[in-house]
Scaffold this motif. Structure first.
Motif, PDB file in Angstrom:
ATOM      1  N   PHE A 318       0.827  -1.206   0.000  1.00 64.91           N
ATOM      2  CA  PHE A 318       0.000   0.000   0.000  1.00 64.91           C
ATOM      3  C   PHE A 318       0.866   1.263   0.000  1.00 64.91           C
ATOM      4  CE2 PHE A 318      -2.095   3.430   2.403  1.00 64.91           C
ATOM      5  CZ  PHE A 318      -3.287   3.560   1.699  1.00 64.91           C
ATOM      6  N   ALA A 319       1.853   1.309   0.881  1.00 63.80           N
ATOM      7  CA  ALA A 319       2.595   2.546   1.119  1.00 63.80           C
ATOM      8  C   ALA A 319       3.804   2.729   0.218  1.00 63.80           C
ATOM      9  CB  ALA A 319       3.036   2.606   2.580  1.00 63.80           C
ATOM     10  N   GLY A 320       4.376   1.643  -0.324  1.00 68.73           N
ATOM     11  CA  GLY A 320       5.606   1.791  -1.086  1.00 68.73           C
ATOM     12  C   GLY A 320       6.663   2.500  -0.251  1.00 68.73           C
ATOM     13  N   LYS A 321       7.348   3.472  -0.853  1.00 67.10           N
ATOM     14  CA  LYS A 321       8.329   4.274  -0.108  1.00 67.10           C
ATOM     15  C   LYS A 321       7.712   5.587   0.368  1.00 67.10           C
ATOM     16  CE  LYS A 321      12.345   2.546  -2.709  1.00 67.10           C
ATOM     17  NZ  LYS A 321      11.656   1.808  -3.784  1.00 67.10           N
ATOM     18  N   SER A 322       6.386   5.673   0.363  1.00 61.77           N
ATOM     19  CA  SER A 322       5.732   6.937   0.692  1.00 61.77           C
ATOM     20  C   SER A 322       5.889   7.316   2.158  1.00 61.77           C
ATOM     21  CB  SER A 322       4.248   6.886   0.324  1.00 61.77           C
ATOM     22  OG  SER A 322       3.557   5.968   1.137  1.00 61.77           O
ATOM     23  N   LEU A 323       6.153   6.346   3.038  1.00 63.43           N
ATOM     24  CA  LEU A 323       6.385   6.691   4.442  1.00 63.43           C
ATOM     25  C   LEU A 323       7.682   7.489   4.576  1.00 63.43           C
ATOM     26  CD1 LEU A 323       5.308   3.325   6.078  1.00 63.43           C
ATOM     27  CD2 LEU A 323       4.177   5.536   6.393  1.00 63.43           C
ATOM     28  N   GLN A 324       8.710   7.085   3.842  1.00 63.77           N
ATOM     29  CA  GLN A 324       9.950   7.859   3.840  1.00 63.77           C
ATOM     30  C   GLN A 324       9.716   9.244   3.252  1.00 63.77           C
ATOM     31  OE1 GLN A 324      13.492   5.818   2.286  1.00 63.77           O
ATOM     32  NE2 GLN A 324      12.317   3.912   2.297  1.00 63.77           N
ATOM     33  N   PHE A 325       8.948   9.303   2.163  1.00 61.35           N
ATOM     34  CA  PHE A 325       8.705  10.591   1.529  1.00 61.35           C
ATOM     35  C   PHE A 325       7.861  11.491   2.436  1.00 61.35           C
ATOM     36  CE2 PHE A 325       6.482  13.379  -1.584  1.00 61.35           C
ATOM     37  CZ  PHE A 325       7.618  14.056  -2.013  1.00 61.35           C
ATOM     38  N   ALA A 326       6.938  10.898   3.201  1.00 65.25           N
ATOM     39  CA  ALA A 326       6.139  11.695   4.135  1.00 65.25           C
ATOM     40  C   ALA A 326       7.037  12.348   5.177  1.00 65.25           C
ATOM     41  CB  ALA A 326       5.081  10.825   4.804  1.00 65.25           C
ATOM     42  N   ASP A 327       8.039  11.619   5.679  1.00 61.02           N
ATOM     43  CA  ASP A 327       8.997  12.219   6.612  1.00 61.02           C
ATOM     44  C   ASP A 327       9.679  13.426   5.982  1.00 61.02           C
ATOM     45  OD1 ASP A 327       8.547  10.498   8.710  1.00 61.02           O
ATOM     46  OD2 ASP A 327      10.241   9.186   8.271  1.00 61.02           O
ATOM     47  N   TYR A 328      10.040  13.287   4.716  1.00 59.73           N
ATOM     48  CA  TYR A 328      10.741  14.373   4.015  1.00 59.73           C
ATOM     49  C   TYR A 328       9.841  15.594   3.873  1.00 59.73           C
ATOM     50  CZ  TYR A 328      12.732  17.004   0.118  1.00 59.73           C
ATOM     51  OH  TYR A 328      13.209  18.005  -0.685  1.00 59.73           O
ATOM     52  N   THR A 329       8.633  15.405   3.392  1.00 59.33           N
ATOM     53  CA  THR A 329       7.767  16.566   3.145  1.00 59.33           C
ATOM     54  C   THR A 329       7.207  17.160   4.443  1.00 59.33           C
ATOM     55  OG1 THR A 329       5.913  17.385   1.807  1.00 59.33           O
ATOM     56  CG2 THR A 329       5.652  15.214   2.788  1.00 59.33           C
ATOM     57  N   LEU A 330       7.040  16.327   5.492  1.00 57.66           N
ATOM     58  CA  LEU A 330       6.598  16.836   6.786  1.00 57.66           C
ATOM     59  C   LEU A 330       7.753  17.422   7.601  1.00 57.66           C
ATOM     60  CD1 LEU A 330       4.173  13.926   7.764  1.00 57.66           C
ATOM     61  CD2 LEU A 330       3.498  16.275   7.278  1.00 57.66           C
ATOM     62  N   ARG A 331       8.962  17.302   7.073  1.00 58.65           N
ATOM     63  CA  ARG A 331      10.161  17.896   7.674  1.00 58.65           C
ATOM     64  C   ARG A 331      10.518  17.280   9.018  1.00 58.65           C
ATOM     65  NH1 ARG A 331      11.907  19.271   3.365  1.00 58.65           N
ATOM     66  NH2 ARG A 331      13.526  20.521   4.378  1.00 58.65           N
ATOM     67  N   TYR A 332      10.237  15.982   9.194  1.00 57.71           N
ATOM     68  CA  TYR A 332      10.571  15.334  10.452  1.00 57.71           C
ATOM     69  C   TYR A 332      12.082  15.389  10.695  1.00 57.71           C
ATOM     70  CZ  TYR A 332      11.816  11.774  13.795  1.00 57.71           C
ATOM     71  OH  TYR A 332      12.363  11.124  14.862  1.00 57.71           O
ATOM     72  N   GLY A 333      12.448  15.766  11.913  1.00 61.71           N
ATOM     73  CA  GLY A 333      13.849  15.781  12.319  1.00 61.71           C
ATOM     74  C   GLY A 333      14.659  16.914  11.732  1.00 61.71           C
ATOM     75  N   MET A 334      14.025  17.867  11.087  1.00 61.81           N
ATOM     76  CA  MET A 334      14.739  18.976  10.469  1.00 61.81           C
ATOM     77  C   MET A 334      14.508  20.259  11.265  1.00 61.81           C
ATOM     78  SD  MET A 334      13.901  18.237   6.462  1.00 61.81           S
ATOM     79  CE  MET A 334      13.981  16.564   5.800  1.00 61.81           C
ATOM     80  N   GLY A 335      15.459  21.159  11.175  1.00 61.65           N
ATOM     81  CA  GLY A 335      15.329  22.443  11.842  1.00 61.65           C
ATOM     82  C   GLY A 335      14.509  23.415  11.013  1.00 61.65           C
ATOM     83  N   PRO A 336      14.294  24.617  11.531  1.00 58.86           N
ATOM     84  CA  PRO A 336      13.538  25.638  10.792  1.00 58.86           C
ATOM     85  C   PRO A 336      14.192  25.922   9.439  1.00 58.86           C
ATOM     86  CG  PRO A 336      13.865  26.299  13.071  1.00 58.86           C
ATOM     87  CD  PRO A 336      14.723  25.093  12.860  1.00 58.86           C
ATOM     88  N   GLN A 337      13.374  26.084   8.435  1.00 58.42           N
ATOM     89  CA  GLN A 337      13.861  26.381   7.096  1.00 58.42           C
ATOM     90  C   GLN A 337      12.992  27.444   6.453  1.00 58.42           C
ATOM     91  OE1 GLN A 337      14.020  22.588   4.994  1.00 58.42           O
ATOM     92  NE2 GLN A 337      16.204  22.454   5.406  1.00 58.42           N
ATOM     93  N   PRO A 338      13.569  28.267   5.595  1.00 59.93           N
ATOM     94  CA  PRO A 338      12.773  29.284   4.904  1.00 59.93           C
ATOM     95  C   PRO A 338      11.858  28.636   3.878  1.00 59.93           C
ATOM     96  CG  PRO A 338      14.997  29.229   4.014  1.00 59.93           C
ATOM     97  CD  PRO A 338      14.992  28.317   5.209  1.00 59.93           C
ATOM     98  N   PRO A 339      10.830  29.361   3.441  1.00 61.76           N
ATOM     99  CA  PRO A 339       9.980  28.829   2.373  1.00 61.76           C
ATOM    100  C   PRO A 339      10.808  28.531   1.131  1.00 61.76           C
ATOM    101  CG  PRO A 339       9.029  30.823   3.314  1.00 61.76           C
ATOM    102  CD  PRO A 339      10.412  30.707   3.861  1.00 61.76           C
ATOM    103  N   GLN A 340      10.390  27.532   0.374  1.00 65.67           N
ATOM    104  CA  GLN A 340      11.026  27.228  -0.905  1.00 65.67           C
ATOM    105  C   GLN A 340       9.896  27.085  -1.922  1.00 65.67           C
ATOM    106  OE1 GLN A 340      14.318  24.184   0.276  1.00 65.67           O
ATOM    107  NE2 GLN A 340      15.219  25.994  -0.650  1.00 65.67           N
ATOM    108  N   LEU A 341       9.642  28.176  -2.620  1.00 68.29           N
ATOM    109  CA  LEU A 341       8.483  28.288  -3.508  1.00 68.29           C
ATOM    110  C   LEU A 341       8.948  28.497  -4.942  1.00 68.29           C
ATOM    111  CD1 LEU A 341       6.405  30.747  -1.296  1.00 68.29           C
ATOM    112  CD2 LEU A 341       6.362  28.239  -1.248  1.00 68.29           C
TER     113      LEU A 341
END
Length: 383
Positions: A318-341
């Protein structure tokens, strides 16, 4: 449609809103982007849709060409009888098991470069070919490596110093097209969202699985991500319509375009609406790696499937590698970052004007997964 007596197609497009007959080859048609393109074109009159992929596409009414794009000889042999293809939509991608870490890996770059060549080269000299659509993304601006100046614009903000299979594919596309009558368009969508399961880059699957398991345990919908960051998204159906536009529009020929819904969002701001979609109470901010923690929840997911008589497959399927990608897009474990638009002004000026409310987009896709019995319904009891 006008046919010559020898059954050769007159490729001159009809005027107005009616387009000439098309035979469209979609590479990677079992993935998130390719499957929605196949669904869109498959519903159009005058379109013969051929999907090249190893897995059958999750779309009815299209033809499947089982093909391993890493096998150059097999590609040349399989495509020999398809010299009447008018449009190529290249949505295939090879991702490594380590997903985010693999984005800068030399092997990942080499494999994706070879796959694109193996598909394009046997068809590039065809007199029938009219257009090639190739996908990149915001990694073209180094979003996965560094902050960039907002908003990123086509032709001035590229980060070619960073190795990326985008550049190898783009350079080959440009070089191959020289002296030929067909044109190309490169689309750079921001984060794409849809309901295709088992894929690598669809964060909706990771979030939906997390919500289903939390609800099963009687928990509220805690927010598992890191610090807020302003982001953009693109609806997979909107992107499919952009692909169709690019294949015909004079203003899209030999151009690169950013593609997005047209608004901005943060996960924290849409989280309350997601809780309503799932029929859950809104929880606290509790950072959690979905890639690490949810991947261990196969037994709980099986209980959810059984309790609600779901049609969804096992957790991994069902999930494939989307759990890893969710961590990336939800910014888990990352510090504050400016917008990237990114700027989508160039696309609007060229003539594609569709937009979508991103919060409504999330409700749409989670609602479809629920309606198709791939996620529990919103009103289902917890437990």
């Amino acid at each position: 449609m006008r046919w010559r007596l020898d059954r050769q197609v007159d490729w001159t497009p009809w005027r107005g809103n009616v387009m000439a007959w098309k035979k469209i080859l979609i590479a990677g048609g079992s993935g998130l982007v390719g499957s929605k393109a196949a669904l869109h074109f498959g519903a159009q009159d005058g379109c013969d849709v051929l999907v090249a992929s190893r897995r059958p596409p999750p779309v009815a009414g299209v033809r499947h060409l089982r093909l391993d794009l890493t096998d150059r000889v097999a590609c040349a042999k399989a495509l020999t009888g398809h010299g009447d293809i008018t449009h190529i939509v290249y949505a295939a991608v090879y991702e490594q098991a380590g997903l985010v870490a693999g984005w800068s890996d030399a092997k990942q770059i080499d494999v994706n470069d070879a796959m694109f060549r193996n598909l394009l080269d046997p068809l590039a000299g065809s007199v029938a070919l009219r257009h090639v659509t190739l996908f990149q993304g915001t990694k073209a601006y180094g979003v996965h490596i560094r902050p960039f100046a907002n908003p990123a614009r086509e032709g001035r903000s590229e980060y070619r110093e960073q190795p990326n299979f985008y550049w190898r594919q783009e350079d080959h596309l440009r070089e191959t097209q020289v002296g030929k009558p067909w044109s190309w368009t490169i689309l750079r969508p921001v984060h794409v969202f849809g309901d295709t399961i088992g894929v690598s880059l669809n964060a909706i699957l990771g979030v939906g699985l997390y919500a289903a398991i939390m609800k099963h345990r009687g928990e509220p919908l805690h927010y598992p991500g890191g610090p807020p960051r302003l982001s953009e998204a693109v609806d997979a159906d909107l992107l499919a319509r952009c692909v169709a536009w690019a294949g015909e529009a004079e203003t899209a020929r030999n151009q690169v375009f950013n593609v997005a819904n047209g608004d901005v969002f943060t996960w924290e701001n849409v989280w309350p609406s997601l809780a309503r979609v799932f029929g859950m109470e809104l929880g606290e901010h509790r950072p959690l790696s979905l890639g690490q923690e949810m991947s261990r929840e196969s037994a709980a997911w099986d209980e959810v499937r059984a309790r609600h008589d779901l049609l969804s497959p096992s957790l991994e399927a069902f999930a494939g590698k989307s759990l890893q990608f969710a961590d990336y897009t939800l910014r888990y474990g990352m510090g504050p970052q400016p917008p990237q638009l990114v700027s989508t002004v160039k696309l609007r000026q060229a003539g594609f004007h569709e937009v979508m409310d991103t919060e409504a987009m999330f409700a749409k896709w989670f609602g479809r997964l629920q309606a198709d019995r791939l996620l529990p319904p919103a009103l289902a009891d917890a437990g």
